[in-house]
Structures are given as structure tokens and as C-alpha cells.
Enzyme design. Structure first.
Site, mmCIF file in Angstrom:
data_model
loop_
_atom_site.group_PDB
_atom_site.id
_atom_site.type_symbol
_atom_site.label_atom_id
_atom_site.label_comp_id
_atom_site.label_asym_id
_atom_site.label_seq_id
_atom_site.Cartn_x
_atom_site.Cartn_y
_atom_site.Cartn_z
ATOM 1 N N CYS A 57 0.836 -1.206 0.000
ATOM 2 C CA CYS A 57 0.000 0.000 0.000
ATOM 3 C C CYS A 57 0.874 1.260 0.000
ATOM 4 O O CYS A 57 1.520 1.571 -0.989
ATOM 5 C CB CYS A 57 -0.972 -0.036 1.166
ATOM 6 S SG CYS A 57 -2.332 1.163 1.011
ATOM 7 N N HIS B 22 -3.641 -5.146 -0.344
ATOM 8 C CA HIS B 22 -3.175 -5.707 0.931
ATOM 9 C C HIS B 22 -3.238 -7.229 0.862
ATOM 10 O O HIS B 22 -4.301 -7.816 1.114
ATOM 11 C CB HIS B 22 -4.053 -5.208 2.078
ATOM 12 C CG HIS B 22 -3.778 -3.796 2.476
ATOM 13 N ND1 HIS B 22 -2.960 -3.465 3.540
ATOM 14 C CD2 HIS B 22 -4.197 -2.619 1.941
ATOM 15 C CE1 HIS B 22 -2.898 -2.142 3.650
ATOM 16 N NE2 HIS B 22 -3.631 -1.605 2.694
ATOM 17 N N GLU C 52 -2.169 -9.325 2.958
ATOM 18 C CA GLU C 52 -2.466 -9.874 4.289
ATOM 19 C C GLU C 52 -3.947 -9.788 4.633
ATOM 20 O O GLU C 52 -4.398 -10.379 5.624
ATOM 21 C CB GLU C 52 -1.621 -9.158 5.358
ATOM 22 C CG GLU C 52 -2.143 -7.824 5.835
ATOM 23 C CD GLU C 52 -1.935 -6.664 4.866
ATOM 24 O OE1 GLU C 52 -2.236 -5.517 5.248
ATOM 25 O OE2 GLU C 52 -1.461 -6.891 3.733
ATOM 26 N N ASP D 297 -22.728 -8.709 16.596
ATOM 27 C CA ASP D 297 -23.037 -7.856 17.743
ATOM 28 C C ASP D 297 -22.577 -8.588 18.993
ATOM 29 O O ASP D 297 -23.113 -9.652 19.346
ATOM 30 C CB ASP D 297 -24.533 -7.565 17.824
ATOM 31 C CG ASP D 297 -25.009 -6.690 16.673
ATOM 32 O OD1 ASP D 297 -24.173 -6.010 16.070
ATOM 33 O OD2 ASP D 297 -26.215 -6.711 16.373
ATOM 34 N N ASP E 178 -27.548 5.334 13.001
ATOM 35 C CA ASP E 178 -28.731 4.583 13.445
ATOM 36 C C ASP E 178 -29.967 5.480 13.382
ATOM 37 O O ASP E 178 -30.378 6.056 14.408
ATOM 38 C CB ASP E 178 -28.545 4.088 14.889
ATOM 39 C CG ASP E 178 -27.401 3.105 15.035
ATOM 40 O OD1 ASP E 178 -27.150 2.348 14.084
ATOM 41 O OD2 ASP E 178 -26.757 3.089 16.105
#
Length: 485
Positions: free
Chosen positions: A3, A121, A123, A170, A335
């Protein structure tokens, strides 16, 4: 190099002038000058910036580093960047692979001799990325890395950014103190229990965070989001179980990990020490997070931003974290809930009002609404709409929006297309659709109907009602590119 490690090989980068230092005379930061060319920013008027997600590569050379990648043109790999190196006559012999982002061709990896670097990337690119690293390391060890050969290139070939399927976990403590994955119904995570005094039972337990995340990685999730919905009494610095979840997940999961919850400034009640939001985010990054998600703090910052006439202080959590780690590392989770109105007339002009189709009409047949933002996990409503928060967040340094909808959460009736369209057309950063998915077609539907770049689900995957692979097969059958593993 990876990167930024690749970009430093070029002569200069214009990212330097965007460092928020206030020095208008800054133009470019000199690079190492190993490769001819200058790193510049993607045109935000033509595409979403940053370029986030899984895209393909087209090989310009054969390389031992790519010996485990089929035909030297691999499956999609993971990118996250706002700046790119254009291909020029002067640097064309350095190009190992190129990639296309919405019409813009650019260098996605370079190699000459033993110098090898990628814009993507490896990884975080799943098995394809691990195969690239394996080929690189083995060829370094046996001395064959520099054995590259040019490949005939078709200039009409292009790659395409695929739509991402994101899985959210969550995470919170249950009543026994164990960290579990749960799922809410309009943000209520407790089971219904008619025998209980409150009518609410224990925290809904759908499994262990690390084992579930590992399952989703194997099944082809493009990203995994850990959303810590525990009520913090002391703050994330002392929240060792969640930090351990990230550390363990990072050992075996090689796709991007996002974490949210409690990323704000707070004061330790025992020591009186003040921790900044940047310090909290840094702890998460060190534990293995690739991106952090900010919720309530972003709403407060947006309110202050508009109250000051659009001035930046440089001190909000959004600004400090994006300045240190880059905009691509900051996700804002919004939200909102619907406020139904019979007509746009009479609604405060600062709110964006959208029209609803008949199936989404309000309880009294209202065909319009605006989306009121909430804080504190949906418990407190604020006088600001989702579009306004998204636009302010982009201005303050967010690189992506995770767009929820309380009305649709847990209903399994599909994403809120009206909300997704309103926000994704108002900002230039990528938007992740969230709340409401219940079957495979809901992903294809939202990708067809709106400009969102990713869609997120939780419960339907946790309960094994729908498989990630079947979602992606449906997308491909519908003409929507997906990463198939």
C-alpha cells in the site's frame, strides 16, 4: 512494500497537501524516486473515494511471487486507498499488475529485480493474498524472485470492483458475564419471556465471537465487523475480553476486521485519567482492527459542525483518528429511524425528506418520511437527519458510512432502499447497507436499486437460514459481481 509502502517508491505524492496542517503552500511530498511517476488522488466527481473493497488484477509480468496464483491473474484482492500511481511510458516496465477502478487504470503492483510492492493488501486478501506472500517468501529464499518475464497485455481488458458481503457480529456480555454474539429485534437483544416481570428474558446467545468469525471467513465473508454493544462502565481501554477477541481473530482471519463500540473520549472513574478517542482507537488498531466504527460521537460532531457554520476544529474523534490513521480507517455507523409525514411541507428544511412506495407507507398511510438519527444505541433521538450526519461525517474525515435503519432491524423484509439512495447519492464515500436482510435476493435487490458498495447482515447468517455462498451465487446470477471462494 504494501500500500503506502509501494507509493513511497515513486517520485512524490499529493497526499501531503491533505494533511490538515493548514499550510496552503504544501503541494507534494517527495518520495524515494525509485520508480518514475507521481501518486495522485482519485477523482471524487467520477467515483466513490476511497477505493475500498475487492478488485481484480491484470498481469503485465510473470513473477515467482505469483506462482501460486492461477494464470498469473488472480482472484480479487483487497484494496483500501484514496491515492494511486498512474501507468506512464516511463514506469511501464515496473508494472507487475494493473487494476481498474470505475474507468481509471492504475498500478496495483510493481516489480523489477528484487524490488516488489503492492497497492493491495495481501495480508487482507484471503487465500489469494496468502498465496502471493507464500510465492514471494519462497522465491526470496531460493533466490528466484528476480526471474520475471513480460506478458503480452490486452489494453481493452479491465477489472471491476465487486460488491461486498459484510457479516456483523453484535458482541456483548450476557447475564453470566460471558462474551457472546447476539442479535436484536429493532435493537432489543433480549429474548421475550412472558413469565418474567419485565416480559424480557436473557441476552440472545448465538455463539462465540472468534469461532463464528472464523466460520464466516471460511465461508467467504468479504469483511467482518465486531460491534461491541456492551454498556461501558470504564471504557474500552479496560475491556480486555473484546480486545482479546480481536487479537485471536487476527491470527487466522485474513479479511478486513472492523470494530465499533465505545470509541470516544472518557475519564477513568478511579484514576481520573482522561483517555482521548484517538487513544481508544489506537488500542483497537493494535489489537488487530483494520477499521473502527464511530456511532454517537459522529452525531454529536455533526451537530457541532452545522452549529459552527461548517467549521472544523481538528479535535473531534473523526478528525483526530482519520488524521492519524487515514480516512479509510474510519467508518461512521448511523442509526436512524423514520419520522413519517403526510407531506414534505412543514418539515424543517434542514431535514431531507424522501418519498416511500406503498409497501413502506406509514401507519396512517404516510408516503413521506425523514430519517431521524439516534444515539446511545437507539435510545435517544436527535434533531438531525441521516443525510446531514453522513455529509458532515465525510467532511470531518469519515471514509465510509455504515447505514442502519431501526425500523427495518430484525424484520427480514429487505434493506431500506429509500434511505440507502438518499445517503449514497449525497456523499462521495462508500456506503454499507445494513438492517433488514432476510434472504439472498435482498442483497441483489439493494445493489441493483441503489449506489451502495456493500451490504451487511447478521442474524440470517448466525441462524444458518442463509449461506454466504448462496448470497453471492444469487448476486452473480443477477449480473452483480461477487467474490466467489
Amino acid at each position: 512494500g504494501i500500500c503506502l509502502g509501494m507509493q513511497t517508491l515513486f517520485e512524490s505524492s499529493t497526499e501531503y497537501k491533505d494533511d490538515h496542517s493548514g499550510n496552503a503552500n504544501k503541494t507534494e511530498l517527495p518520495g524515494l524516486g525509485v520508480i518514475p511517476g507521481h501518486v495522485i488522488k482519485f477523482d471524487e466527481t467520477k467515483r466513490s473515494v476511497p477505493h475500498i473493497g475487492w478488485n481484480g488484477t491484470i498481469a503485465h509480468q510473470s513473477s515467482p511471487a505469483m506462482k501460486y496464483i492461477k494464470d498469473h491473474n488472480g482472484d480479487e484482492v483487497y484494496f483500501v486507498h484514496s491515492y494511486y500511481a498512474p501507468i506512464t511510458d516511463a514506469n511501464s516496465k515496473w508494472v507487475l499488475t494493473r487494476t481498474t477502478y470505475e474507468g481509471q487504470e492504475y498500478i496495483s503492483s510493481v516489480q523489477k529485480g528484487n524490488v516488489c510492492a503492492t497497492q493491495f493488501h495481501p495480508e487482507k486478501s484471503g487465500k489469494t493474498g496468502l498465496n502471493f506472500l507464500k510465492g514471494f517468501l519462497e522465491s526470496v529464499e531460493d533466490g528466484t524472485l528476480s526471474n520475471t518475464t513480460p506478458i503480452a497485455v490486452n489494453p481493452t481488458d479491465h477489472t471491476e470492483l465487486v460488491k461486498r458481503v459484510v457479516v456483523a457480529l453484535d458482541v456483548r456480555s450476557n447475564d453470566n458475564g460471558d462474551l457472546v454474539v447476539t442479535k436484536g429485534d429493532q435493537y432489543d437483544v433480549r429474548e421475550k419471556d412472558d413469565d418474567a416481570v419485565t416480559g424480557r428474558g436473557g441476552v440472545r446467545n448465538l455463539g462465540k465471537p472468534v469461532s463464528l468469525a472464523a466460520r464466516y471467513y471460511d465461508e467467504g465473508a468479504d469483511e467482518i465487523a465486531f460491534l461491541n454493544i456492551t454498556s461501558f462502565r470504564q471504557g474500552v481501554i479496560e475491556d480486555m475480553p473484546m480486545l482479546q477477541v480481536l487479537e485471536e481473530a487476527s491470527k487466522s482471519i485474513f479479511v478486513p476486521l472492523t470494530v465499533g463500540g465505545g470509541i470516544r473520549s472518557y475519564t477513568d472513574p478511579e484514576s481520573g485519567k482522561v483517555y482521548s478517542a484517538l487513544e481508544v482507537a489506537s488500542r483497537y488498531f493494535r489489537a488487530g482492527a483494520d477499521k473502527i466504527s464511530i456511532g454517537s460521537d459522529a452525531v454529536y460532531a455533526a451537530e457541532d459542525y452545522y452549529a459552527s457554520g461548517g467549521k472544523k476544529t481538528g479535535e473531534t474523534s473523526l478528525e483526530t483518528i482519520s488524521h492519524r490513521y487515514g480516512v479509510q480507517a474510519v467508518v461512521v455507523s448511523i442509526d436512524p429511524k423514520r419520522v413519517y409525514v403526510a407531506s414534505p411541507e412543514g418539515v424543517d428544511k434542514k431535514h431531507t425528506v424522501v418519498s416511500l412506495d406503498e409497501s413502506q407507507a406509514g401507519p396512517n398511510g404516510e408516503r413521506y418520511c425523514w430519517y431521524q438519527c439516534t444515539v446511545k444505541g437507539g435510545r435517544e433521538a436527535k434533531d438531525i437527519c441521516a443525510v446531514s450526519v453522513a455529509k458532515a461525517s465525510e467532511a470531518l474525515g469519515a471514509g465510509e458510512i455504515m447505514l442502519n435503519c431501526i425500523d427495518m432491524d430484525g424484520q427480514c423484509n429487505g434493506f431500506d432502499h429509500a434511505l440507502m439512495t438518499a445517503v449514497s447519492t449525497a456523499v462521495t464515500i462508500p456506503v454499507i447497507a445494513s438492517s433488514g436482510a432476510g434472504k439472498e435476493s435482498h442483497f441483489s435487490d439493494v445493489f441493483k436499486a441503489t449506489k451502495v458498495q456493500a451490504a451487511l447482515a447478521a442474524g440470517m447468517f448466525h441462524r444458518k437460514e442463509v449461506e454466504i455462498g448462496n448470497v453471492k451465487k444469487h448476486m452473480e446470477a443477477s449480473g452483480i459481481r461477487a467474490r466467489i471462494v
